[in-house]
Design a protein around this motif. Sequence first.
Motif, PDB file in Angstrom:
ATOM      1  N   GLU A 365     -10.866 -13.761  -6.557  1.00 13.18           N
ATOM      2  CA  GLU A 365      -9.735 -14.311  -5.830  1.00 13.18           C
ATOM      3  C   GLU A 365      -8.559 -13.350  -5.934  1.00 13.18           C
ATOM      4  O   GLU A 365      -8.431 -12.604  -6.900  1.00 13.18           O
ATOM      5  N   SER A 366      -7.693 -13.350  -4.921  1.00 14.15           N
ATOM      6  CA  SER A 366      -6.519 -12.493  -4.937  1.00 14.15           C
ATOM      7  C   SER A 366      -5.322 -13.271  -4.418  1.00 14.15           C
ATOM      8  O   SER A 366      -5.477 -14.322  -3.767  1.00 14.15           O
ATOM      9  N   LEU A 367      -4.136 -12.769  -4.711  1.00 14.98           N
ATOM     10  CA  LEU A 367      -2.926 -13.410  -4.218  1.00 14.98           C
ATOM     11  C   LEU A 367      -2.903 -13.404  -2.693  1.00 14.98           C
ATOM     12  O   LEU A 367      -2.501 -14.400  -2.062  1.00 14.98           O
ATOM     13  N   HIS A 368      -3.331 -12.301  -2.093  1.00 14.22           N
ATOM     14  CA  HIS A 368      -3.339 -12.220  -0.631  1.00 14.22           C
ATOM     15  C   HIS A 368      -4.328 -13.216  -0.013  1.00 14.22           C
ATOM     16  O   HIS A 368      -4.033 -13.819   1.028  1.00 14.22           O
ATOM     17  N   SER A 369      -5.486 -13.401  -0.626  1.00 13.03           N
ATOM     18  CA  SER A 369      -6.437 -14.373  -0.077  1.00 13.03           C
ATOM     19  C   SER A 369      -5.890 -15.789  -0.181  1.00 13.03           C
ATOM     20  O   SER A 369      -6.122 -16.624   0.705  1.00 13.03           O
ATOM     21  N   CYS A 370      -5.135 -16.064  -1.260  1.00 14.24           N
ATOM     22  CA  CYS A 370      -4.490 -17.378  -1.388  1.00 14.24           C
ATOM     23  C   CYS A 370      -3.439 -17.562  -0.307  1.00 14.24           C
ATOM     24  O   CYS A 370      -3.307 -18.649   0.278  1.00 14.24           O
ATOM     25  N   LEU A 371      -2.669 -16.506  -0.029  1.00 11.09           N
ATOM     26  CA  LEU A 371      -1.649 -16.590   1.011  1.00 11.09           C
ATOM     27  C   LEU A 371      -2.272 -16.719   2.396  1.00 11.09           C
ATOM     28  O   LEU A 371      -1.718 -17.394   3.272  1.00 11.09           O
ATOM     29  N   GLU A 372      -3.408 -16.061   2.600  1.00  8.25           N
ATOM     30  CA  GLU A 372      -4.097 -16.182   3.883  1.00  8.25           C
ATOM     31  C   GLU A 372      -4.518 -17.634   4.127  1.00  8.25           C
ATOM     32  O   GLU A 372      -4.364 -18.163   5.235  1.00  8.25           O
ATOM     33  N   ARG A 373      -5.062 -18.292   3.112  1.00 10.31           N
ATOM     34  CA  ARG A 373      -5.445 -19.696   3.259  1.00 10.31           C
ATOM     35  C   ARG A 373      -4.216 -20.578   3.473  1.00 10.31           C
ATOM     36  O   ARG A 373      -4.246 -21.548   4.227  1.00 10.31           O
ATOM     37  N   PHE A 374      -3.119 -20.228   2.788  1.00 10.24           N
ATOM     38  CA  PHE A 374      -1.888 -21.020   2.902  1.00 10.24           C
ATOM     39  C   PHE A 374      -1.342 -21.002   4.321  1.00 10.24           C
ATOM     40  O   PHE A 374      -0.777 -21.993   4.796  1.00 10.24           O
ATOM     41  N   THR A 375      -1.500 -19.871   5.014  1.00  5.39           N
ATOM     42  CA  THR A 375      -0.926 -19.721   6.355  1.00  5.39           C
ATOM     43  C   THR A 375      -1.947 -19.908   7.475  1.00  5.39           C
ATOM     44  O   THR A 375      -1.601 -19.757   8.639  1.00  5.39           O
ATOM     45  N   GLN A 376      -3.202 -20.210   7.156  1.00  2.00           N
ATOM     46  CA  GLN A 376      -4.207 -20.435   8.187  1.00  2.00           C
ATOM     47  C   GLN A 376      -4.030 -21.817   8.812  1.00  2.00           C
ATOM     48  O   GLN A 376      -3.615 -22.757   8.140  1.00  2.00           O
ATOM     49  N   PRO A 377      -4.349 -21.972  10.116  1.00  2.00           N
ATOM     50  CA  PRO A 377      -4.277 -23.295  10.743  1.00  2.00           C
ATOM     51  C   PRO A 377      -5.205 -24.283  10.030  1.00  2.00           C
ATOM     52  O   PRO A 377      -6.351 -23.968   9.717  1.00  2.00           O
ATOM     53  N   GLU A 378      -4.678 -25.461   9.781  1.00  2.00           N
ATOM     54  CA  GLU A 378      -5.427 -26.494   9.072  1.00  2.00           C
ATOM     55  C   GLU A 378      -5.547 -27.718   9.966  1.00  2.00           C
ATOM     56  O   GLU A 378      -4.538 -28.242  10.460  1.00  2.00           O
ATOM     57  N   ARG A 379      -6.760 -28.163  10.181  1.00  2.00           N
ATOM     58  CA  ARG A 379      -6.981 -29.328  11.046  1.00  2.00           C
ATOM     59  C   ARG A 379      -6.676 -30.590  10.252  1.00  2.00           C
ATOM     60  O   ARG A 379      -7.218 -30.820   9.171  1.00  2.00           O
ATOM     61  N   ILE A 380      -5.805 -31.433  10.832  1.00  2.00           N
ATOM     62  CA  ILE A 380      -5.454 -32.692  10.194  1.00  2.00           C
ATOM     63  C   ILE A 380      -6.630 -33.647  10.282  1.00  2.00           C
ATOM     64  O   ILE A 380      -7.348 -33.697  11.279  1.00  2.00           O
ATOM     65  N   ASP A 381      -6.823 -34.420   9.215  1.00  2.00           N
ATOM     66  CA  ASP A 381      -7.969 -35.319   9.110  1.00  2.00           C
ATOM     67  C   ASP A 381      -8.039 -36.275  10.309  1.00  2.00           C
ATOM     68  O   ASP A 381      -7.023 -36.668  10.883  1.00  2.00           O
ATOM     69  N   GLU A 382      -9.274 -36.644  10.648  1.00  2.00           N
ATOM     70  CA  GLU A 382      -9.484 -37.522  11.797  1.00  2.00           C
ATOM     71  C   GLU A 382      -8.709 -38.836  11.661  1.00  2.00           C
ATOM     72  O   GLU A 382      -8.232 -39.408  12.642  1.00  2.00           O
ATOM     73  N   ILE A 383      -8.564 -39.304  10.428  1.00  2.00           N
ATOM     74  CA  ILE A 383      -7.882 -40.586  10.231  1.00  2.00           C
ATOM     75  C   ILE A 383      -6.411 -40.464  10.592  1.00  2.00           C
ATOM     76  O   ILE A 383      -5.767 -41.426  10.990  1.00  2.00           O
ATOM     77  N   ALA A 384      -5.870 -39.250  10.486  1.00  2.00           N
ATOM     78  CA  ALA A 384      -4.440 -39.059  10.700  1.00  2.00           C
ATOM     79  C   ALA A 384      -4.120 -38.646  12.129  1.00  2.00           C
ATOM     80  O   ALA A 384      -3.230 -37.852  12.366  1.00  2.00           O
ATOM     81  N   ARG A 385      -4.866 -39.156  13.085  1.00  2.00           N
ATOM     82  CA  ARG A 385      -4.565 -38.853  14.490  1.00  2.00           C
ATOM     83  C   ARG A 385      -3.193 -39.419  14.863  1.00  2.00           C
ATOM     84  O   ARG A 385      -2.818 -40.506  14.444  1.00  2.00           O
ATOM     85  N   MET A 386      -2.476 -38.662  15.664  1.00  2.00           N
ATOM     86  CA  MET A 386      -1.130 -39.063  16.053  1.00  2.00           C
ATOM     87  C   MET A 386      -1.000 -39.003  17.567  1.00  2.00           C
ATOM     88  O   MET A 386      -1.824 -38.416  18.255  1.00  2.00           O
ATOM     89  N   THR A 387       0.088 -39.619  18.065  1.00  2.00           N
ATOM     90  CA  THR A 387       0.349 -39.611  19.493  1.00  2.00           C
ATOM     91  C   THR A 387       1.229 -38.432  19.837  1.00  2.00           C
ATOM     92  O   THR A 387       2.306 -38.239  19.261  1.00  2.00           O
ATOM     93  N   CYS A 388       0.771 -37.618  20.764  1.00  2.00           N
ATOM     94  CA  CYS A 388       1.529 -36.435  21.178  1.00  2.00           C
ATOM     95  C   CYS A 388       2.673 -36.868  22.089  1.00  2.00           C
ATOM     96  O   CYS A 388       2.480 -37.642  23.034  1.00  2.00           O
ATOM     97  N   VAL A 389       3.866 -36.356  21.828  1.00  2.00           N
ATOM     98  CA  VAL A 389       5.034 -36.736  22.630  1.00  2.00           C
ATOM     99  C   VAL A 389       5.000 -36.082  24.007  1.00  2.00           C
ATOM    100  O   VAL A 389       5.726 -36.496  24.917  1.00  2.00           O
ATOM    101  N   THR A 390       4.192 -35.048  24.197  1.00  2.00           N
ATOM    102  CA  THR A 390       4.136 -34.345  25.480  1.00  2.00           C
ATOM    103  C   THR A 390       3.107 -34.962  26.423  1.00  2.00           C
ATOM    104  O   THR A 390       3.412 -35.324  27.569  1.00  2.00           O
ATOM    105  N   CYS A 391       1.860 -35.103  25.931  1.00  2.00           N
ATOM    106  CA  CYS A 391       0.804 -35.642  26.789  1.00  2.00           C
ATOM    107  C   CYS A 391       0.592 -37.131  26.599  1.00  2.00           C
ATOM    108  O   CYS A 391      -0.251 -37.742  27.276  1.00  2.00           O
ATOM    109  N   ALA A 392       1.324 -37.750  25.640  1.00  2.00           N
ATOM    110  CA  ALA A 392       1.297 -39.199  25.403  1.00  2.00           C
ATOM    111  C   ALA A 392      -0.095 -39.723  25.098  1.00  2.00           C
ATOM    112  O   ALA A 392      -0.442 -40.861  25.430  1.00  2.00           O
ATOM    113  N   SER A 393      -0.920 -38.891  24.481  1.00  2.00           N
ATOM    114  CA  SER A 393      -2.268 -39.314  24.135  1.00  2.00           C
ATOM    115  C   SER A 393      -2.468 -39.179  22.629  1.00  2.00           C
ATOM    116  O   SER A 393      -1.835 -38.359  21.975  1.00  2.00           O
ATOM    117  N   VAL A 394      -3.348 -40.011  22.102  1.00  2.00           N
ATOM    118  CA  VAL A 394      -3.704 -39.920  20.684  1.00  2.00           C
ATOM    119  C   VAL A 394      -4.654 -38.749  20.525  1.00  2.00           C
ATOM    120  O   VAL A 394      -5.778 -38.767  21.033  1.00  2.00           O
TER     121      VAL A 394
END
Length: 520
Positions: A365-394
């Motif tokens: 493991e390296s500090l840079h690999s930890c930072l790469e994971r920290f800044t990578q896009p993370e998909r929010i859990d299926e249970i935490a679906r939200m309503t988009c204010v732009t397209c008004a869809s869940v």
Amino acid sequence: MEQAGERASPAAASPHSASCAAENVPVGVYAGFETAVGYVVVAQRLGPQRCAAVKLPPLYCRQCGACGSRLYACLHCAHISCAEHRAAHATAKEHSLDMETDTLHVYRVPEKRMIVDASLERIKCNVRKAVQQSVHTRQGPLPIPLWNPTDSVLEMLCDSFQRLPIAADRVGLRGMYNLGNTCYMSSVFQVLLQSPLMLDFFLSTSRELGDAEERHPLLSCVSSIFAKAYDGKTTPLALHKELYTIWSNMHNCAGYSEQDAHEFLMSLVSTIRSEEAVLAKEVRSRYLMPSTAFRGKTTSLLCCQRCGNSSPTVEEFIDVALDTTRRVKRSQSAIPFHRQDRAAVLRAYSQYVSDHSIPEELQTESLHSCLERFTQPERIDEIARMTCVTCASVSQFTKTMSFTELPPILCFQLKRFEHAGVSSKIDDVISFPVGGLDMGRYMHGTAGQIAYTYSLFGVICHLGSLSTGHYTCYIRHAHSGDWYFCDDAMVRKSAVAEVLESQAYLLFYSADLATPWSAA
């Protein structure tokens, strides 16, 4: 302390910092120092190639050609020397003053004594801010004329200051007795004692903090620790009074039970921040506040997976907590990676580089690999679906973290404790750079375009298990640049290789002079 005049500069507030009467110092001293600081900051910000394009002399040792950190600019002739050739130039030319390019501290070369003055500190901050704004907005570098001080100005700069009566390579190195599971506190303070920003603030404001202890007890307590550490003695410190003050103002840390060094640091910075508001206005305007040195900002970007709309949220941080993973598989008969022969490991590693296939047992493991994971896009859990204010869809969202503003002192917490099913501690090797940590690739909107470089100056290690253990630390001496190992009352010289092999828990980096604090 004998003063050079009746009306002393703000630095005279501390009995451990140099002082000078403002009316006895010619304007040329401060004006010349401002020019010298401007040249160094601009040269570091632009780099060798861009310096050549604007016909600005780059920073490198004129004798051996060494570049990078630990260079010294002679204030007599603008000659640049490395640490090895610094004394030779001073002796041959009979030049007594130079300035370290990393910290912008002024030294008298023969005695290796540092000159500390509040006016010089203000010049550093003002010039660096002006240069950063100029270069960052692409207005071009500031015009930097050469400084040719007169003999009388140099004599005044040399003789009008009082300096610490001990050698610079030993100042601030004192152990701290363990007063009952206080190793967590000692490790944090040992690191803070080697931060130039913390050093400049607490030594220069010790009188103001001491005169109003009841208004800001914790700031006065930390100031007392700095004063004792830099009082010229080398015996270990017994911080009984300071420990009582900490317990009285940080109730979560009171008592003799084992504490977490990270939690103590966060509580310390938070409590100090609440006390800074009652400091005198002139103190707040002259110096960078201790809590501000740790504060940065991150941007959390929520992106709708259906319409692509993004919603940014800016949050403040004091430290960056990074997840670590177990990447080194070990059997009962296997030798831990950090104990293997380093030459053999490097030979095995080189065999796989050309194939882009590194054996899993050699992966660390390296500090840079930890930072790469920290800044990578993370998909929010299926249970935490939200309503988009732009397209008004869940819809499903992804969250991406990036840095918007970086602090002068960047602290990383490497999460070595995992609680998946059975709680355990991660003892695997985590590599990290000593210098040249470039945070530019993780900045919001300017990834890879601007260099945000940091250098390591402190490492806190945790030895033991999840339930019990002991804290030690490695510190980079603020004046000599040498590494030291601190274990309660014991302080000994160390080496970079030993630091890199340590089980780091907290990493402390200081920003290089040319680093801007915010993204464009």
